[in-house]
Design an enzyme around this catalytic site. Structure first.
Site, PDB file in Angstrom:
ATOM      1  N   LYS A 282       0.844  -1.181   0.000  1.00 37.69           N
ATOM      2  CA  LYS A 282       0.000   0.000   0.000  1.00 37.69           C
ATOM      3  C   LYS A 282       0.887   1.240   0.000  1.00 37.69           C
ATOM      4  CE  LYS A 282      -4.324   1.441   2.222  1.00 37.69           C
ATOM      5  NZ  LYS A 282      -5.265   1.159   3.313  1.00 37.69           N
ATOM      6  N   GLU A 367     -19.173  -6.207  10.799  1.00 36.23           N
ATOM      7  CA  GLU A 367     -20.043  -5.427  11.675  1.00 36.23           C
ATOM      8  C   GLU A 367     -21.069  -6.291  12.412  1.00 36.23           C
ATOM      9  OE1 GLU A 367     -18.377  -2.804   8.536  1.00 36.23           O
ATOM     10  OE2 GLU A 367     -19.469  -4.705   8.476  1.00 36.23           O
ATOM     11  N   ARG A 395     -25.664  -2.978   7.969  1.00 37.15           N
ATOM     12  CA  ARG A 395     -25.315  -4.374   7.790  1.00 37.15           C
ATOM     13  C   ARG A 395     -25.574  -5.193   9.056  1.00 37.15           C
ATOM     14  NH1 ARG A 395     -19.656  -4.477   4.600  1.00 37.15           N
ATOM     15  NH2 ARG A 395     -20.731  -6.159   3.550  1.00 37.15           N
TER      16      ARG A 395
END
Length: 638
Positions: A282, A367, A395
């Site tokens: 990254k 979640e 969610r």
């Protein structure tokens, strides 16, 4: 003129030689830094997938073959290669290109929902559709390794593995991070593959032998491939993938274009579900991003491209206030614990984690698990604080309802970026939470108007031990403190001007706007009272009595109108036989385009000028029919 200027289609990539591809990769990285430094956006993740995206578009034929990104914040290079480089000056701005894939922008974009861990389900369904229709098309799902921590991914993998003839290639972009370093057993497994020197040394020996063999027929290839598999199984076992019935290739260096292309070509020609495990970095190629330990410039504002330093002064944001108060609460209460779904820094839990690492739990992009695990912690005598973005609470609704609320668990859920967030588009606006939470029995919901109220309401929330509590606040700089002129029960009265004509019930961050509205109404001779309920669920008896004293009730919230605070207030007034007209202002039930928060609020009429105009018109209509016979039905306004 560079190579990037001459690209008109992904198919143009196939005419480039190895040296040209290296030059193009460098041009793309320079382009990304130059453009994102002026607009802000997701930089680190896109710097890390340059070669990977080039390889995908050289091996596969988009848009005939479908490429799905999970999540879409790693799709900038894909946008560049599919003809949208010219739109990056308006990245994430009104009228400009989205920061995520967008079906409206290009035929090369299929899925624009940026919620993680969904791509494999889309891909599974798409591959099945192509097979049933007799279409020989590949589906490529580019999945960040953080997305593999979500349970939906594993539900999809279980089904994908059962279809041995599906033309589906799963590219795992393994950079060891999602927003924060990726956590969990699967992440540890990938890390073991990344860091095993014996495996890499053995593979290098095999590769050297292959390159020195001039004539490798099918028997020799099969033998060498078996050697490779044997080495892989002996040194870094792939039992997890084999148990699922999935072919596994890798790990390959995601910045070695030739290696990635070879792996993708093998995967494409296998004609069955294949996982290609690519190791990337990254922030690759931009030293300030590579050195940034928190998130490698995952999401940035405007910055100096030479130094990487932000250009704008960093203001105190809502998340900062929450971060500091939670650390203080942690010092006062040893039973307090923090839970995050892979977003330790973005949600402000990093301060608590530093102070109390043993009381901080990162569950990955999960979640649902976060809420139910928190319920279990509450059952065990702790008080968990679960911090997530408001949009991601969608969610976990079932877990809030059936796992936390049903069992009366003292769980506090803190929703960052509630209401209109703007730049990240439809999937990130937190405009659904107050509607879906209204149906949960026993749950208490707070919407602070400023930093002081955020601290107060957070403290009140964690004192509730027999029901879930929610505290929600918006994205951006925290507003100046707005003190009440008086209190009626738990309701803060923010202003009283003139006769009791209009009662404005201002929710959370809309209080400041509504105080401006009050001044405009007063200037026209309309009496007005502005109140902040603080706790918007449940509706308090004091708020009902205040409504009874006024001719018109106005509710203003940065949430969807349907089922929101205004709708619930209207029902409470009807139940209490308060026969007053109610005018509900909120966000229309539609998916909003990306743009700045202020511009979106203006477009949906949630500005002081727009609200004052509409309220004045309603008061004039009431005057025409007579003040003693108000209409009882609520009016919903954008």
């Amino acid at each position: 003129m560079g190579l990037l200027d001459n690209l008109t289609s992904p198919r143009d990539l196939r005419a480039l030689d190895e040296q040209q591809l290296r030059e193009l990769a460098a041009e793309i990285r320079a382009f990304l830094v130059a453009k994102v430094s002026r607009t802000g956006g997701h930089l680190g993740s896109n710097l890390g997938v340059v070669e990977l995206t080039l390889a995908i578009h050289r091996v596969f034929d988009s848009p005939t073959d479908k490429v799905i990104f999970d999540t879409g914040h790693q799709a900038y290079v894909h946008k560049i290669l599919t003809g949208r480089a010219g739109g990056f000056d308006g990245l994430k701005q009104s009228g400009g290109i989205s920061g995520y894939p967008s079906r409206a922008e290009s035929e090369h974009d299929l899925v624009e929902n940026s919620h993680a861990s969904t791509a494999l389900s889309y891909a599974d369904g798409l591959a099945k559709a192509f097979a049933l229709r007799g279409e020989q098309r590949s589906v490529v799902a580019v999945v960040g390794d953080g997305a593999l921590t979500g349970g939906m991914t594993w539900e999809a993998l279980n089904n994908i593995a059962s279809d041995r003839h599906s033309n589906l290639v799963i590219v795992v972009n393994d950079n060891g991070r999602s927003y924060s370093p990726t956590v969990g057993a699967f992440a540890e497994h990938l890390a073991s593959l990344r860091t095993n020197p014996h495996y890499e040394q053995a593979l290098d020996q095999v590769r050297r032998k292959l390159t020195r063999t001039k004539f490798v027929g099918p028997p020799m290839y099969d033998a060498l491939h078996a050697i490779k598999k044997g080495l892989k199984d002996a040194i870094a076992p792939q039992g997890m993938f084999e148990d699922l019935g999935l072919k596994y290739l890798g790990p390959v260096d995601g910045h070695d274009l030739d290696a990635v292309e070879q792996a993708l070509t093998l995967a494409k020609n296998f004609h069955g579900p294949v996982i290609v495990h690519a190791l990337t970095r990254k922030g690759m190629g931009y030293p300030p991003a590579e050195r940034h330990m928190a998130d490698n410039f995952h999401g940035v504002g405007t910055f100096d491209p030479e130094t990487g330093e932000p250009l704008a002064a960093v203001a105190t944001i809502w998340t900062d206030v929450f971060r500091d108060e939670l650390v203080q609460l942690g010092a006062e209460r040893p039973d307090l614990v923090a839970v995050t779904a892979a977003m330790l820094h973005p949600t402000g839990l990093d301060g608590f984690s530093t102070a109390y690492p043993e009381r901080t739990f990162d569950v990955g992009i999960a979640e649902q698990h976060a809420i139910t695990a928190a319920a279990g912690m509450a059952m065990g005598g702790l008080h968990p604080v679960v911090a997530i973005y408001a949009t991601f609470l969608n969610r976990a609704f079932d877990q809030v309802l059936m796992d936390a609320a049903l069992h009366k668990c003292g769980v506090t859920i803190v929703l960052d970026r509630a209401g209109v967030t703007g730049d990240d588009g439809a999937s990130h606006n937190g405009m659904w939470d107050m509607s879906i939470l209204q149906v949960v029995p026993g749950l208490r919901l707070a919407a602070p108007r400023d930093g002081t109220r955020l601290r107060e309401l957070l403290r009140e929330a964690v004192e509730v031990a027999d029901a879930p509590t929610v505290v929600r606040f918006p994205k951006g700089a925290v507003q100046v403190d707005l003190d009440a002129v008086e209190k009626v029960g738990t309701v803060d009265v923010m202003a009283r001007v003139g006769a009791p004509d209009v009662l404005i019930v201002a929710v959370g961050s809309m209080v400041a706007t509504c105080l401006d509205v009050a001044q405009r109404l007063a200037a026209q001779g309309i009496g007005v009272t502005v109140v902040d309920p603080r706790w918007v669920k449940p509706v308090t008896p004091e708020l009902v009595e205040l409504a009874r004293q006024h001719r018109l009730i106005v509710s203003v919230e940065d949430n969807g109108r349907v089922g929101g605070c205004g709708s619930v207030l209207t029902q409470a007034l009807l139940d209490a036989c308060v026969d007053r007209p109610v005018q509900v202002f909120g966000i229309p039930q539609q998916f909003l385009d990306h743009g700045k928060r202020a511009a979106i609020l203006d477009a949906v009429g949630l500005t002081a000028q727009g609200l004052a105009r509409d309220i004045t018109a309603r008061m004039s209509a009431l005057a025409e029919v007579g003040s003693d016979s108000p209409a009882s039905a609520p009016t919903e306004s954008a």
